[in-house]
Design a protein around this motif. Structure first.
Motif, mmCIF file in Angstrom:
data_model
loop_
_atom_site.group_PDB
_atom_site.id
_atom_site.type_symbol
_atom_site.label_atom_id
_atom_site.label_comp_id
_atom_site.label_asym_id
_atom_site.label_seq_id
_atom_site.Cartn_x
_atom_site.Cartn_y
_atom_site.Cartn_z
ATOM 1 N N HIS A 6 -6.574 14.828 9.790
ATOM 2 C CA HIS A 6 -7.654 13.914 9.405
ATOM 3 C C HIS A 6 -7.900 13.978 7.894
ATOM 4 O O HIS A 6 -8.079 12.948 7.243
ATOM 5 N N CYS A 10 -7.325 10.931 5.290
ATOM 6 C CA CYS A 10 -8.411 10.502 4.409
ATOM 7 C C CYS A 10 -7.942 10.488 2.951
ATOM 8 O O CYS A 10 -8.205 9.534 2.213
ATOM 9 N N GLN A 136 -6.768 7.302 16.369
ATOM 10 C CA GLN A 136 -7.982 7.917 15.819
ATOM 11 C C GLN A 136 -7.835 8.251 14.333
ATOM 12 O O GLN A 136 -8.828 8.357 13.616
ATOM 13 N N THR A 139 -9.096 5.334 11.636
ATOM 14 C CA THR A 139 -10.486 5.328 11.172
ATOM 15 C C THR A 139 -10.655 6.257 9.979
ATOM 16 O O THR A 139 -11.316 5.913 8.992
ATOM 17 N N THR A 140 -10.034 7.418 10.057
ATOM 18 C CA THR A 140 -10.108 8.369 8.948
ATOM 19 C C THR A 140 -9.445 7.796 7.704
ATOM 20 O O THR A 140 -9.935 7.981 6.586
#
Length: 194
Positions: A6, A10, A136, A139-140
Motif C-alpha cells: 500500500h 501510494c 484494493q 484506491t491507495t
C-alpha cells in the motif's frame, strides 16, 4: 493486504504529477528572476498541454499496435526522464539564451516540457500497470495521486513561498499631458521572500 505494498502504491501515485505541481507552487520565486516575468505561467501552460503528445502516442500505440509497447519499459523510461529533468532543472533553471535577440529561459522551458511529458504520460501508463495488482491497491494509488498536489503545496507553505512584503518606493508621475513637471508619488512594490 501488505502495508508495504500500500505504501509503495501510494508513493507510485505520488510520482504522477508531483514535479509539475512543485513547479507551480514555486512560481512566485521563479517569476521575478526569469526574463519572461509573469508571462511564464502562460508559457508553462502551453508547454504542459503540448506535452500531451506523449500520452497520445502511447494511446495510439495501444490502439493500433497492441502488445508492441512494453508498459514497464515506458514507466522506467519516463521515471529516468523525470529524474534527469528535475536534476538538470535544479542547476539550469536560471540560465538564459538569446532567442530572436531577446533573453529567454530556454533551459527552464525545455526541461519543464520534459517534466510535463513525464507527468502527462504517467496518466496513461501507471493505471494499466496498477491493474495488475489486486483492486484494493488502486484506491491507495489514487490517494497517492492526490498527494502529488498536496505535498508540494505543504512544502511550499513551510518554506514560505509566496510570502510577500510590500516595499514603498517613489516613482516620477506626470500629472497632466501638457506639463513636463512631475510629482513624486508613492508606489508599493511587491518583493517575494527568497
Amino acid at each position: 493486504m501488505s502495508l508495504l505494498t500500500h505504501l509503495l502504491a501510494c508513493l507510485f501515485g505520488t510520482g504522477s504529477w508531483v514535479s509539475i505541481n512543485g513547479l507551480w507552487v514555486e512560481l512566485p520565486l521563479l517569476v521575478p528572476q526569469v526574463p519572461e516575468g509573469w508571462f511564464l505561467p502562460s508559457y508553462l501552460s502551453v508547454l504542459i498541454q503540448a506535452a500531451n503528445v506523449a500520452p497520445l502516442f502511447v494511446t495510439l500505440m495501444h490502439r493500433f499496435r497492441p502488445g508492441i509497447l512494453n508498459e514497464m519499459a515506458v514507466i522506467y523510461l519516463i521515471m529516468v526522464l523525470g529524474v534527469g529533468a528535475s536534476f538538470l532543472l535544479g542547476f539550469f533553471w536560471k540560465e538564459t539564451a538569446l532567442v530572436g535577440g531577446v533573453p529567454r529561459s530556454v533551459a527552464l522551458l525545455v526541461l519543464t516540457f520534459f517534466l510535463a511529458v513525464v507527468d502527462c504520460t504517467s496518466s496513461v501508463t501507471f493505471l494499466p500497470f496498477m491493474m495488475r495488482l489486486p483492486p484494493q491497491y488502486l484506491t491507495t494509488y489514487f490517494i497517492g495521486e492526490g498527494l502529488s498536489g498536496l505535498l508540494p503545496a505543504l512544502v511550499a507553505l513551510i518554506q514560505g513561498v509566496g510570502v510577500v512584503h510590500c516595499v514603498s518606493g517613489t516613482k516620477l508621475q506626470n500629472q497632466t499631458f501638457n506639463t513636463s513637471n512631475g510629482s513624486a508619488a508613492s508606489e508599493l512594490q511587491a518583493q517575494y521572500q527568497p
